[in-house]
Every structure is written in C-alpha cells, then in structure tokens.
Design a protein around this motif. Structure first.
Motif, short mmCIF file in Angstrom:
data_model
loop_
_atom_site.label_atom_id
_atom_site.label_comp_id
_atom_site.label_asym_id
_atom_site.label_seq_id
_atom_site.Cartn_x
_atom_site.Cartn_y
_atom_site.Cartn_z
N CYS A 61 0.88 -1.17 0.00
CA CYS A 61 0.00 0.00 0.00
C CYS A 61 0.91 1.22 0.00
CB CYS A 61 -0.92 0.00 1.22
SG CYS A 61 -2.18 1.30 1.17
N ARG A 62 0.89 2.01 -1.05
CA ARG A 62 1.88 3.05 -1.25
C ARG A 62 1.38 4.46 -0.95
NH1 ARG A 62 6.78 0.79 -1.71
NH2 ARG A 62 7.51 2.47 -3.07
N SER A 63 0.10 4.63 -0.70
CA SER A 63 -0.41 5.98 -0.44
C SER A 63 -1.62 5.91 0.48
CB SER A 63 -0.79 6.67 -1.74
OG SER A 63 -2.02 6.16 -2.23
N GLY A 65 -4.55 7.08 -0.20
CA GLY A 65 -5.73 7.29 -1.02
C GLY A 65 -6.68 6.10 -0.93
N PRO A 66 -7.52 5.91 -1.95
CA PRO A 66 -8.51 4.83 -1.96
C PRO A 66 -7.91 3.44 -1.80
CG PRO A 66 -8.96 6.41 -3.70
CD PRO A 66 -7.63 6.78 -3.14
N GLU A 67 -6.62 3.29 -2.14
CA GLU A 67 -6.02 1.95 -2.06
C GLU A 67 -5.91 1.44 -0.63
OE1 GLU A 67 -1.75 1.37 -2.78
OE2 GLU A 67 -1.58 3.53 -3.05
N VAL A 68 -6.06 2.31 0.38
CA VAL A 68 -5.98 1.84 1.77
C VAL A 68 -7.10 0.85 2.04
CG1 VAL A 68 -6.01 2.49 4.20
CG2 VAL A 68 -4.88 3.98 2.53
N ARG A 69 -8.31 1.18 1.64
CA ARG A 69 -9.44 0.28 1.85
C ARG A 69 -9.23 -1.04 1.10
NH1 ARG A 69 -15.20 -0.12 2.43
NH2 ARG A 69 -15.50 -2.38 2.44
N THR A 70 -8.75 -0.94 -0.13
CA THR A 70 -8.49 -2.14 -0.92
C THR A 70 -7.46 -3.03 -0.25
OG1 THR A 70 -9.01 -0.93 -2.96
CG2 THR A 70 -7.77 -2.98 -3.18
N ALA A 71 -6.38 -2.40 0.24
CA ALA A 71 -5.31 -3.16 0.89
C ALA A 71 -5.78 -3.78 2.20
CB ALA A 71 -4.11 -2.25 1.14
N LEU A 72 -6.59 -3.04 2.94
CA LEU A 72 -7.13 -3.59 4.20
C LEU A 72 -8.00 -4.81 3.92
CD1 LEU A 72 -8.19 -0.62 6.53
CD2 LEU A 72 -6.56 -2.44 7.05
N PRO A 323 9.22 9.18 1.25
CA PRO A 323 7.77 9.11 1.00
C PRO A 323 7.40 7.82 0.28
CG PRO A 323 8.61 11.30 0.51
CD PRO A 323 9.82 10.43 0.75
N THR A 324 6.25 7.29 0.63
CA THR A 324 5.68 6.03 0.11
C THR A 324 6.41 4.80 0.61
OG1 THR A 324 6.92 5.74 -1.97
CG2 THR A 324 5.04 7.25 -2.01
N THR A 325 7.31 4.95 1.57
CA THR A 325 8.00 3.80 2.14
C THR A 325 7.71 3.71 3.64
OG1 THR A 325 9.99 5.13 2.52
CG2 THR A 325 9.90 3.90 0.48
N PRO A 326 7.70 2.50 4.19
CA PRO A 326 7.95 1.17 3.61
C PRO A 326 6.88 0.70 2.61
CG PRO A 326 8.32 1.16 5.97
CD PRO A 326 7.61 2.44 5.65
N GLY A 327 5.69 1.31 2.64
CA GLY A 327 4.69 0.98 1.63
C GLY A 327 3.94 -0.31 1.85
N VAL A 328 3.65 -0.64 3.13
CA VAL A 328 2.94 -1.89 3.42
C VAL A 328 1.93 -1.69 4.55
CG1 VAL A 328 4.79 -3.42 2.66
CG2 VAL A 328 4.73 -2.64 5.04
#
Length: 398
Positions: A61-63, A65-72, A323-328
């Motif tokens: 998960c690198r940001s 944004g909306p990808e947080v919900r997807t990653a969760l 920025p965007t790290t560690p990204g998980v």
C-alpha cells in the motif's frame, strides 16, 4: 511549547542519556534478562490456541488514497476474513496520537505520514468493519487534552462527519472516566510482570472486539512501538499519569516509566516488591501486562509511511523515511506474531533478540516477554506469513 510537552521531552532526553551509557551494562544481558522478573508461572509456554492465530498478512500500500481500503480488505481476506469476528459487535479501535500535537510538521510532512495514526486508515478501517457487519465502531485514545476526542479530531482536520456517516461511530477520550461513572477493573490473567490488574476507562471493557491500529515505528524505551506497545496508552492519565488522582489529569505517564520522583502516587494494581525504576525494564513489561489485561483481537500496523529512530520528533535519532516507504500494511489476529513480522519488516533479523541487539539495544524485548507470558509466538518459523513475501517487504530502519 506546552508544559506537558516540555516534561515529556525532558524525560525522554533523560532516558536517552541513560541509554547512551547502557553498553557498559549489557555484557551480562543474556543471563539477566528475565532474572528479576520470570515469566508468570502459569504461562511459561506459548498457548497452542495463540499459535493457531499466528496468521499475518503483508500487503503493498503506497499511499493514503482509496487503495488503503483495498489493501485492508485484501489483508483481512488473507487471514481468513473478519466477518465472524466483528459481526453484530461493538468494535473498539485504539488509535495512536502520540503527543496529540497535530500542528507538528515533520520534515515537511503531516503527522499522519510520520508518527501518528493517519485519518485515511481510520476511515478505511471503519468502512471495512461496517461492511463486515460491525454494529458499532468506537475510536479511543488517551489524549493530552481535556476536550472530548471527537472535538480534538475535528480540530486536527479529521472529517468526523464522514466517519459518522458510515454507521454508529463513537469517540472516547480514555484519559479518565469519560462518560462512565466508574472504572473497569481488569485482572492480568497471566499474573503480570508489574501489574496484577489495571483500572481502565470502561470503553476497553464494554466491547466485543479490540483493534490496535498502530504505526510501524521504533521506540526509545521499547525498541519498537507496534500493535502491542500501542496499548501502553490505555492506562488513564487520571490513575497512571504524573497528575494521578485528578479526573482533570492530562500529564503523561512518566510515573509508569520511572516512579522514583513520584512515589506518593498509588498505581492501581501494582504488584508489591517492584524495585526497578529503569524505564527500559519497566515499559516492556507494562506493555505485556496491558495486552494481557485487555487482549487485542485484530492488530493492524500502518507501514505505508512512517519514521525511524524513535516514536516521535522529540527523539534524538528521529529520521525521515522516504515518502511512500515502507509501503505496506501488516495485519494479524495475534499481536505478538503480528509485531514479530512487523519487526522483521523493519529490517531486524530476530524479533526475539535479547537486550543488546537492535532494535532492543537498550531495552528488554517485550515481544519475547509476551511470548514467555503465553500471549503468542514471536518465532518467525511458527508464523504463517501471507501475501507479500517477508523478504520483499523488508525496509531497513537502521
């Protein structure tokens, strides 16, 4: 600068100065780690029930944004889903608002990208919890403010209206009694290292599911501060802080770290005969006692963006991560196993390392203490890591 911030920084600087001379004291560390506080007698081995929960997901998960919900959601699927855990229940989420100074801008980045819980992770988590059938979501934290938590978060530019639009969302500042008339008395079932029981705000007892939402960070007196160390903050300031005895208390918990200057404070549940005033000895053990008294059902660690070198900007070795790290995101059902995987993600080879080895160079290892107390396994070979390969997720913190 506020008075309580000055006190916190002075204490932490004192702790670091002590740690600077610690190598002289470390030569016999491996033989003395548990010498003065053996694992509670009834739980010297890891319970098999906890081993069955040793499933931990690592998802990119690198940001924020909306990808947080997807990653969760992907993380939850990888560990078997959360519907059975949260359906029709009150879910209490302990966030980490270290210091509660939302005005800080660290290395040109907001606090949510460095050392505090990010609003986006809370919004995504609450949405996912309601989608899984949760009846109520309660956000909790003990802040250094007398304001209600909802107001504090609003002033920090959290969109609390958006959170409340998701479903029945509540907010509780657990620094004192809050909305209740009495404290919940929770025994430490393991017998405890320092505490046989803890008196807490009732939000931590009146719940079906306990979630720890933490950052992927180092810590001066605990080595790492992840899902387990996040629960150190459930102890109310009014009972376990430097102004204990007052419901108006907002001062930090220096008395838990080092009670030498506050011996008149009566800490509820403290076991007799505790002689050590060393924060690097006390904090790891209190962390384990807190997690035993108030078990974590779901551990979520935000490693999307963070910092290294400590838990906040006041730490001497605080350093930015790119920025965007560690990204998980790192998610698990057992906090000991989840924190062990997270510690490895931070680039440390052995989550069970003894005092003297990073990240526990100057403190006892609360993951190992928790394992000894029967709260779960920190052995990587016993943990079912799912999703991203651990080797690919590693981002050295130094």
């Amino acid at each position: 600068m506020k008075t309580n911030e000055v006190s916190r920084r002075m204490f932490l600087r004192h702790s670091v100065s002590l740690a600077a001379g610690a190598p002289i004291l470390l030569r016999d560390a491996q033989t003395r780690l548990f010498a003065s506080a053996d694992p509670p007698a009834q739980t010297k081995t890891v319970a098999s029930a906890h081993r069955s929960d040793a499933k931990v997901a690592i998802v990119s998960c690198r940001s924020y944004g909306p990808e947080v919900r997807t990653a969760l959601d992907k993380s939850f699927d990888l560990i078997g889903g959360i519907s059975g855990l949260v359906k029709n229940k009150t879910v209490t989420v302990k966030v980490n608002l270290t210091g509660t100074d939302f005005s800080s801008v660290l290395w040109g980045r907001p606090v949510g990208e460095t050392f505090m819980t990010h609003y986006a992770t809370v919004l995504a988590l609450a949405s996912s919890l309601f989608a899984a059938g949760a009846r109520r979501v309660r956000l909790v934290e003990s802040t250094q403010s007398r304001s209600e938590l909802r107001g504090t978060l609003s002033m920090a530019d959290w969109d609390v209206n958006a959170l409340e639009a998701l479903g029945k969302v509540e907010f509780e500042n657990t620094r004192n009694l809050g909305t209740a008339k009495s404290y919940a008395h929770l025994p430490v079932p393991t017998g405890g290292y320092l505490f046989s029981s803890l008196d807490l705000n009732r939000a931590y007892d009146d719940t079906g599911v306990m979630v720890s939402l933490a950052k992927l960070k180092n810590h001066i007196t605990a080595g790492v501060t992840l899902s387990m160390k996040n629960l150190f903050g459930i102890t109310p300031n009014s009972l376990y802080g430097d102004e204990a005895g007052s419901e108006d208390a907002v001062a930090g918990r220096g008395v838990l770290h080092n009670p030498s200057e506050s011996r008149k404070i009566n800490l509820p549940g403290l076991k007799p005969g505790i002689a050590s005033n060393d924060p690097t000895w006390r904090v790891p053990r209190i962390t384990v006692d807190a997690c035993a008294a108030r078990p974590i059902h779901l551990a979520i660690i935000d490693g999307i963006m963070s910092m290294s070198g400590g838990e906040g900007p006041w730490c001497r070795e605080a350093a930015p991560l790119k920025p965007t790290t560690p990204g998980v995101l790192i998610v698990g059902l057992n906090p000991v196993s989840t924190d062990a995987v997270a510690t490895s993600v931070m680039g440390y080879d052995n989550p069970r390392a003894l005092r003297g080895t990073k990240p526990f160079a100057f403190c006892d290892n609360h993951l190992l203490l928790a394992e000894q107390a029967g709260l779960g396994t920190a052995r990587l070979e016993q943990i079912d890591v799912r999703g991203m390969e651990l080797a690919k997720a590693r981002y050295p913190y130094g």
